[in-house]
Every structure is written in structure tokens, then in C-alpha cells.
Design a protein around this motif. Structure first.
Motif, PDB file in Angstrom:
ATOM      1  N   TYR A  38       0.856  -1.184   0.000  1.00  5.97           N
ATOM      2  CA  TYR A  38       0.000   0.000   0.000  1.00  5.97           C
ATOM      3  C   TYR A  38       0.897   1.242   0.000  1.00  5.97           C
ATOM      4  CZ  TYR A  38      -3.648  -3.268   1.416  1.00  5.97           C
ATOM      5  OH  TYR A  38      -4.526  -4.319   1.468  1.00  5.97           O
ATOM      6  N   ARG A  39       0.416   2.267  -0.643  1.00  5.57           N
ATOM      7  CA  ARG A  39       1.141   3.544  -0.675  1.00  5.57           C
ATOM      8  C   ARG A  39       0.235   4.630  -0.107  1.00  5.57           C
ATOM      9  NH1 ARG A  39       3.578   6.430  -6.169  1.00  5.57           N
ATOM     10  NH2 ARG A  39       4.581   8.224  -5.150  1.00  5.57           N
ATOM     11  N   LEU A  40       0.653   5.207   1.001  1.00  4.74           N
ATOM     12  CA  LEU A  40      -0.100   6.277   1.635  1.00  4.74           C
ATOM     13  C   LEU A  40       0.644   7.578   1.387  1.00  4.74           C
ATOM     14  CD1 LEU A  40      -1.319   6.258   5.360  1.00  4.74           C
ATOM     15  CD2 LEU A  40      -0.908   8.287   4.007  1.00  4.74           C
ATOM     16  N   SER A  41       0.019   8.482   0.658  1.00  5.24           N
ATOM     17  CA  SER A  41       0.677   9.745   0.335  1.00  5.24           C
ATOM     18  C   SER A  41      -0.186  10.912   0.800  1.00  5.24           C
ATOM     19  CB  SER A  41       0.939   9.860  -1.164  1.00  5.24           C
ATOM     20  OG  SER A  41      -0.280   9.926  -1.878  1.00  5.24           O
ATOM     21  N   ALA A  42       0.466  11.946   1.283  1.00  2.00           N
ATOM     22  CA  ALA A  42      -0.202  13.206   1.604  1.00  2.00           C
ATOM     23  C   ALA A  42       0.664  14.305   1.002  1.00  2.00           C
ATOM     24  CB  ALA A  42      -0.354  13.373   3.112  1.00  2.00           C
ATOM     25  N   GLU A  43       0.244  14.821  -0.132  1.00  2.00           N
ATOM     26  CA  GLU A  43       1.065  15.767  -0.885  1.00  2.00           C
ATOM     27  C   GLU A  43       0.250  16.997  -1.260  1.00  2.00           C
ATOM     28  OE1 GLU A  43       4.183  15.459  -1.093  1.00  2.00           O
ATOM     29  OE2 GLU A  43       4.539  13.338  -0.686  1.00  2.00           O
ATOM     30  N   TRP A  44       0.962  18.054  -1.575  1.00  2.00           N
ATOM     31  CA  TRP A  44       0.334  19.334  -1.924  1.00  2.00           C
ATOM     32  C   TRP A  44       0.990  19.865  -3.188  1.00  2.00           C
ATOM     33  CZ3 TRP A  44       0.100  24.199   1.755  1.00  2.00           C
ATOM     34  CH2 TRP A  44      -0.947  25.036   1.338  1.00  2.00           C
ATOM     35  N   LEU A  45       0.841  19.114  -4.263  1.00  2.00           N
ATOM     36  CA  LEU A  45       1.452  19.498  -5.529  1.00  2.00           C
ATOM     37  C   LEU A  45       0.542  20.422  -6.327  1.00  2.00           C
ATOM     38  CD1 LEU A  45       2.954  16.033  -6.535  1.00  2.00           C
ATOM     39  CD2 LEU A  45       4.059  17.930  -5.309  1.00  2.00           C
ATOM     40  N   THR A  46      -0.756  20.267  -6.149  1.00  2.00           N
ATOM     41  CA  THR A  46      -1.743  21.117  -6.807  1.00  2.00           C
ATOM     42  C   THR A  46      -2.904  21.315  -5.839  1.00  2.00           C
ATOM     43  OG1 THR A  46      -2.876  19.217  -7.801  1.00  2.00           O
ATOM     44  CG2 THR A  46      -1.153  20.268  -9.114  1.00  2.00           C
ATOM     45  N   ALA A  95      -3.255  -5.259  -6.554  1.00  2.00           N
ATOM     46  CA  ALA A  95      -3.653  -6.664  -6.523  1.00  2.00           C
ATOM     47  C   ALA A  95      -3.401  -7.217  -7.923  1.00  2.00           C
ATOM     48  CB  ALA A  95      -5.117  -6.841  -6.133  1.00  2.00           C
ATOM     49  N   GLY A  96      -2.267  -7.904  -8.097  1.00  2.00           N
ATOM     50  CA  GLY A  96      -1.887  -8.357  -9.425  1.00  2.00           C
ATOM     51  C   GLY A  96      -1.654  -7.160 -10.324  1.00  2.00           C
ATOM     52  N   ALA A  97      -2.319  -7.156 -11.469  1.00  2.00           N
ATOM     53  CA  ALA A  97      -2.159  -6.053 -12.417  1.00  2.00           C
ATOM     54  C   ALA A  97      -3.086  -4.885 -12.105  1.00  2.00           C
ATOM     55  CB  ALA A  97      -2.430  -6.552 -13.840  1.00  2.00           C
ATOM     56  N   ASN A  98      -3.951  -5.061 -11.123  1.00  2.00           N
ATOM     57  CA  ASN A  98      -4.906  -4.011 -10.786  1.00  2.00           C
ATOM     58  C   ASN A  98      -4.320  -3.029  -9.779  1.00  2.00           C
ATOM     59  OD1 ASN A  98      -7.060  -5.125 -12.351  1.00  2.00           O
ATOM     60  ND2 ASN A  98      -7.344  -6.671 -10.746  1.00  2.00           N
ATOM     61  N   VAL A  99      -4.508  -1.770 -10.051  1.00  2.00           N
ATOM     62  CA  VAL A  99      -4.047  -0.711  -9.160  1.00  2.00           C
ATOM     63  C   VAL A  99      -5.230   0.208  -8.878  1.00  2.00           C
ATOM     64  CG1 VAL A  99      -2.389   1.144  -8.797  1.00  2.00           C
ATOM     65  CG2 VAL A  99      -1.783  -0.780 -10.274  1.00  2.00           C
ATOM     66  N   THR A 100      -5.450   0.488  -7.601  1.00  3.86           N
ATOM     67  CA  THR A 100      -6.523   1.397  -7.201  1.00  3.86           C
ATOM     68  C   THR A 100      -5.956   2.507  -6.336  1.00  3.86           C
ATOM     69  OG1 THR A 100      -8.229  -0.329  -7.223  1.00  3.86           O
ATOM     70  CG2 THR A 100      -8.679   1.628  -5.907  1.00  3.86           C
ATOM     71  N   THR A 101      -6.264   3.750  -6.690  1.00  2.00           N
ATOM     72  CA  THR A 101      -5.890   4.894  -5.863  1.00  2.00           C
ATOM     73  C   THR A 101      -7.169   5.580  -5.404  1.00  2.00           C
ATOM     74  OG1 THR A 101      -3.783   5.251  -7.007  1.00  2.00           O
ATOM     75  CG2 THR A 101      -4.691   7.108  -5.786  1.00  2.00           C
ATOM     76  N   ARG A 102      -7.287   5.717  -4.081  1.00  2.00           N
ATOM     77  CA  ARG A 102      -8.462   6.353  -3.498  1.00  2.00           C
ATOM     78  C   ARG A 102      -8.071   7.690  -2.881  1.00  2.00           C
ATOM     79  NH1 ARG A 102     -12.824   2.447  -1.771  1.00  2.00           N
ATOM     80  NH2 ARG A 102     -12.241   0.429  -2.637  1.00  2.00           N
ATOM     81  N   ARG A 103      -8.865   8.705  -3.163  1.00  2.80           N
ATOM     82  CA  ARG A 103      -8.720  10.004  -2.494  1.00  2.80           C
ATOM     83  C   ARG A 103      -9.444   9.901  -1.156  1.00  2.80           C
ATOM     84  NH1 ARG A 103      -8.943  14.864  -5.990  1.00  2.80           N
ATOM     85  NH2 ARG A 103     -10.877  15.323  -4.893  1.00  2.80           N
TER      86      ARG A 103
END
Length: 358
Positions: free
Chosen positions: A306-314, A326-334
């Protein structure tokens, strides 16, 4: 026609104005006033220009001045700093003293700009790390391994040892904790806030120049990075440092991209591995950001990642996101918007959000 800024000092002028208007307004009247006046002073910007490429120049410049004042608060400029006097003078009168101090201490300031880094160890950001790590534990049904990029002193690696008090909502974490983080939720949505933190079976940070929590000079630099008006942040930093000094967290010295593959290989395979970074990508080039994503995608083939990011790029506010593979599946949730220092959180996710890929 778009305005072209050909001179590096012109770029710095725009940078200081943006810092004043976007980051300081409503948070640090002193830095807002100083940033706006520095933007119009080419000679001062020539001092600030000693900062290395990739560093947030206003933050570094003001931290260098603050560091010198904390070490020897006898200068008249200290009269304007709430961190140094209980009754500071008005911020809009500070610039002449600030300018004089910068030229008087120019060699020391330029030395700090060349050697220092903006590595604010903002413990208040744990206010959104807690519910996010709890969500990962719920989804994965595993204990956690935490790998933090740009860890500074590693204080946020100790997030599960802190107490959390969310205004008008729940309190969670150890009831006898010596570090208490206070925050508030905005809006109608709330995350799950388990009374006890998830189990952590491994934690490590990586930083180009780690802060030694037992080194007084290095921790003084951390203190200088806290803005002068933010007394609560300074007190929170002091309490977290006191806790860390008992058993310092492990922070590896090195480049994140170079160290990360080995740290991922070390991680326990029966744990959910969380790679986290907060307000770090602004010091990385686009190419390095892409390389980081590639390293994580490759590692996700062999472990629950898992990747947890908190950034302020925009955008207007920092954004907290959680990426899972999960395998080839990637999900990013805001998951949330937040105050840069964790004072408030606007949760975007659903309390009953399904596990990824279900």
C-alpha cells in the motif's frame, strides 16, 4: 501572453509571493509579511538564492533565520517572533529589522541554506495517518510494516504510540500516551477510528540526512522549521522528541529510490507493507516521482503493498491518497483533504468503504 521569468531571482520573487499567499495567509502573519517584502527585495533574494535546487526556498530561508535567532535571541528581530517573546511586535513592522539581520548574518545564513534541508517532522500529520493505517489493517487483515520516505527524525513512524483527540468526535490510542495529537474533522464524513491502533511489526524510515533525536543541534534545526506563531506545534514536537529519545526510531541514511528496494525485500511477507510519504514529492523531479511509482509497482508483485501519500502538488489543500495493488490491478483512493499541519481533516471516503477489488 504568458509572463516569462528569465532571471532566477525573478522566479524567487514569484516563489515568495506564492508562499505568502498560499501557505502563510491565515497561518503565519509574520512569515506572510516577510515573504511579501522579500519578494520585492532583489538583494535579499540573492541571499535566499544560495539554497540548493529542489528545496522549498522560502521555508529554508526563514528556518535559517529562525535557527540563528533561537540560538542567540538578543537581536532586535527576536522582538517580532512569537516563539521568542510572549508579546511580539506587529509583523508589518518587522521587515527593516529582518533585512538588517540577514545582511549582518549573511555568511551564516548562506551556510545554513547550502547545508540544511526542509525536513519538517510534522507530528500533527499523524492525525490522518492513524485512520488511514487503520483502514489498511482492516482491508488486509494483517499487521502492518511502515516504510516512510523523507522520514527526517522518524517521529511519524511512532504514530501508534500517540493519543488522538478529534474535536467533537472520538479519542483513540493509548490513554497514558505522553504525546497527544488534537485535530478536527470537517464535513459530514468520518473514518473508522478504532480505540486501539493496529499492530505494527516493522517500521523504518529513509532520509538523505536523518535527524538524530539525541543531537541537540539537529533537533534545534527541527524546532527552527516550525513557524514562529505555532506554539502548539512546537510543544508537540518537543513531546514527540522526548518520547523518541528513549528508543530512537530506525531511519536509514540514503536516497529513497536507492534504499527502497532493499527495505521492501526486508519487509515481512505476512504483513501489509505501507510505504508512506508526506509533503515529500515537492522535493522530487517528475522523473524521480515516476521512478518511485515504478519501484512500488514492481515490488507489489511479491507482497501486499500500500502507498499512503499526503502531498500538496496542486489544489487548495493537501490531498491524502491511498494506493493498493492486486496483481495487475491498481486502485488509488482520495481519502481526505487536510490542513498542511494536520489541524483539520476533511474525510472523503465512506466509513464502510469496501476492500479494494471487491
Amino acid at each position: 501572453m504568458a509572463l516569462r521569468l528569465s532571471d532566477p531571482l525573478d522566479h524567487l520573487a514569484a516563489t515568495f509571493r506564492r508562499f505568502a499567499e498560499r501557505e502563510c495567509r491565515g497561518s503565519s502573519p509574520l512569515y506572510e509579511a516577510l515573504a511579501l517584502t522579500t519578494a520585492d527585495d532583489a538583494e535579499l533574494r540573492s541571499i535566499a538564492g544560495a539554497a540548493p535546487a529542489g528545496q522549498p526556498v522560502p521555508n529554508l530561508f526563514f528556518a535559517a533565520v529562525h535557527y540563528l535567532l533561537l540560538a542567540g535571541p538578543g537581536d532586535r528581530l527576536a522582538e517580532f517572533y512569537p516563539s521568542l517573546t510572549p508579546s511580539p511586535r506587529p509583523p508589518d513592522e518587522a521587515f527593516p529589522s529582518f533585512r538588517a539581520f540577514c545582511f549582518d548574518r549573511r555568511p551564516a545564513i548562506e551556510s545554513l541554506l547550502r547545508t540544511g534541508r526542509v525536513q519538517t517532522n510534522e507530528v500533527g500529520r499523524c492525525a490522518y495517518l492513524y485512520p488511514t493505517f487503520a483502514l489498511v489493517a482492516e482491508w488486509s487483515r494483517r499487521p502492518l510494516v511502515i516504510i516512510e520516505l523523507g522520514a527526517s527524525a522518524g517521529l511519524n513512524l511512532m504514530w501508534d504510540q500517540y493519543r488522538y483527540e478529534y474535536e467533537g468526535d472520538a479519542s483513540c490510542g493509548p490513554s497514558d500516551a505522553t504525546v497527544v495529537i488534537r485535530s478536527a474533522f470537517r464535513g459530514d464524513r468520518r473514518p473508522r477510528l478504532p480505540e486501539r491502533a493496529p499492530a505494527v511489526v516493522g517500521r523504518v524510515g529513509v532520509d538523505l540526512v536523518p535527524i538524530d533525536v539525541r543531537d541537540e543541534d539537529q533537533t534545534s534545526w527541527l524546532r527552527a522549521l516550525v513557524w514562529p506563531e505555532h506554539r502548539e506545534r512546537a510543544a508537540l514536537l518537543a513531546s514527540a522528541l522526548a518520547l523518541a529519545q528513549r528508543t530512537p526510531p530506525r531511519v536509514v541514511r540514503g536516497d529513497a529510490l536507492a534504499c527502497l528496494p532493499d527495505l521492501l525485500r526486508e519487509a515481512r511477507r505476512d504483513a501489509a507493507v505501507c510505504v508512506t510519504h508526506t509533503h515529500t514529492l515537492n522535493q522530487m523531479t517528475e522523473g524521480r516521482r515516476a521512478a518511485l511509482t515504478a519501484v512500488l509497482s514492481e515490488a507489489s508483485r511479491d507482497l501486499p503493498l500500500y502507498r499512503l501519500s499526503a502531498e500538496w502538488l496542486t489544489g487548495i489543500h493537501p490531498l491524502v491518497e491511498l494506493t493498493s495493488w492486486a496483481g495487475a490491478n491498481v486502485t488509488t483512493r482520495r481519502l481526505a483533504f487536510s490542513d498542511p499541519h494536520g489541524r483539520w481533516i476533511e474525510w472523503l471516503g465512506d466509513r464502510t468503504a469496501a476492500r479494494p477489488f471487491e
